[in-house]
Write an enzyme that holds these catalytic residues in place. Structure first.
Site: not given
Length: 152
Positions: A67, A99, A104, A111
């Site tokens: 995060a 995961e 999101n 990613y």
């Protein structure tokens, strides 16, 4: 600057986690992560503004949690943190798994930009804060150009 997480960082990391997660890790979980996993932080202007927790497993790794402070998002810090944290892994993984909540989309874009791609869907995996469940997207990043090493 990216460096290994220290006990003194737990308060800042816990604060970031509480801002971004509907089901945040506890302070105790972060304390355990210091010794159990590779836990890194990124500093900006002398403050911890993000963290990354990777679990090395044999010749692979799992991204357990990552995060960036919402006020610092969109500046490329997450991309830098993830790339450098993977490079710091001592086991030289051939691939890294993660995961992510299907909703999101910001994380999914990060990613994908970092070289991850979707390989599966885990249905009804994450709980919603108000009830119900949400799918998890399973993603992988190859850390080698030697395709055969992925199957050893």
């Amino acid at each position: 600057m990216i460096r290994l997480m220290q006990t003194a960082d737990i308060e800042a990391v816990t604060g970031i986690e509480q801002q971004v997660q509907s089901h945040p890790w506890s302070r105790n979980q972060f304390e355990e992560a210091l010794s159990a996993y590779q836990s890194t932080v990124i500093e900006h202007a002398g403050k911890v503004v993000g963290f990354c927790i990777l679990q090395p497993v044999l010749d692979e790794a799992n991204l357990l949690l990552m995060a960036v402070d919402p006020r610092q998002q969109g500046k490329g810090l997450g991309f830098q943190l993830l790339a450098e944290s993977i490079q710091l892994l001592n086991n030289n993984p051939v691939q890294v798994f993660l995961e992510v909540r299907e909703s999101n989309t910001t994380a999914i874009r990060l990613y994908e930009k970092s070289g991850f791609h979707q390989i599966d869907l885990r249905k009804n995996y994450y709980p919603h804060p108000g009830g119900g469940r949400e799918h998890a997207i399973i993603m992988v990043k190859a850390c080698t150009d030697d395709f055969a090493s992925l199957f050893k």
